[in-house]
Write an enzyme that holds these catalytic residues in place. Structure first.
Site, short mmCIF file in Angstrom:
data_model
loop_
_atom_site.label_atom_id
_atom_site.label_comp_id
_atom_site.label_asym_id
_atom_site.label_seq_id
_atom_site.Cartn_x
_atom_site.Cartn_y
_atom_site.Cartn_z
CD GLN A 195 8.88 -5.68 4.03
OE1 GLN A 195 9.79 -6.46 3.87
NE2 GLN A 195 7.86 -5.62 3.22
CG PHE A 196 8.51 1.83 3.83
CD1 PHE A 196 7.26 2.39 3.74
CD2 PHE A 196 9.13 1.37 2.68
CE1 PHE A 196 6.61 2.50 2.51
CE2 PHE A 196 8.50 1.47 1.45
CZ PHE A 196 7.25 2.03 1.36
CB THR A 197 5.31 -2.09 3.76
OG1 THR A 197 6.08 -3.30 3.81
CG2 THR A 197 5.62 -1.33 2.47
#
Length: 154
Positions: A79-81
């Protein structure tokens, strides 16, 4: 590294492109973000920390048991966000997230270390569009960051 950890009764991830669905029973969902400057030591810190956190109820209803104690399962989703910077403008900036060349090996190391500790594990697919279903138990949600890195003098 940054983790959003949720205690769940069950959870699943479906890959949008293929429709493949992977699911777990009681345990933890780990939304895992890899940031700029993260290294293998961040994984080595987070895995034992997460697996030993006493966030599951004992026979008296107290949060006194770990995932290892309960033999729970884990769903790990990249989950890069989690590294979004929303302080300026209306579009989040993701410059604090590590590029895939750094993030993928660290994500894979995280998954491997969890599996090596005997935890039944399912994963999403790095970089894929996914639909995540989470049945949060409690609700219990924690945010855990790896320790800060020392400042580098220039």
């Amino acid at each position: 590294m940054r983790v959003v950890l949720q205690r769940v009764t069950h959870a699943a991830v479906t890959m949008e492109e293929t429709g493949e669905r992977r699911k777990i029973g009681p345990g933890l969902v780990v939304l895992l973000g890899v940031g700029q400057g993260d290294v293998e030591g961040d994984v080595d810190y987070l895995v034992p920390k997460i697996l030993s956190l006493r966030i599951f109820s004992d026979e008296y209803g107290k949060m006194n048991l770990s995932l290892e104690d309960t033999q729970g399962q884990m769903l790990i989703v990249s989950q890069f966000t989690l590294f979004a910077d929303t302080r300026k403008g209306k579009r989040p900036s993701f410059t604090d997230a590590a590029p895939p060349t750094i993030a993928i090996p660290l994500y894979e190391r995280f998954v491997s270390q969890v599996q090596a500790r005997g935890v039944t594990t399912q994963t999403g697919e790095f970089g894929a569009d996914m639909r995540v279903e989470i049945s949060n138990d409690g609700p219990v949600t924690l945010i855990i960051d790896s320790p800060p890195k020392p400042a580098i003098e220039k």
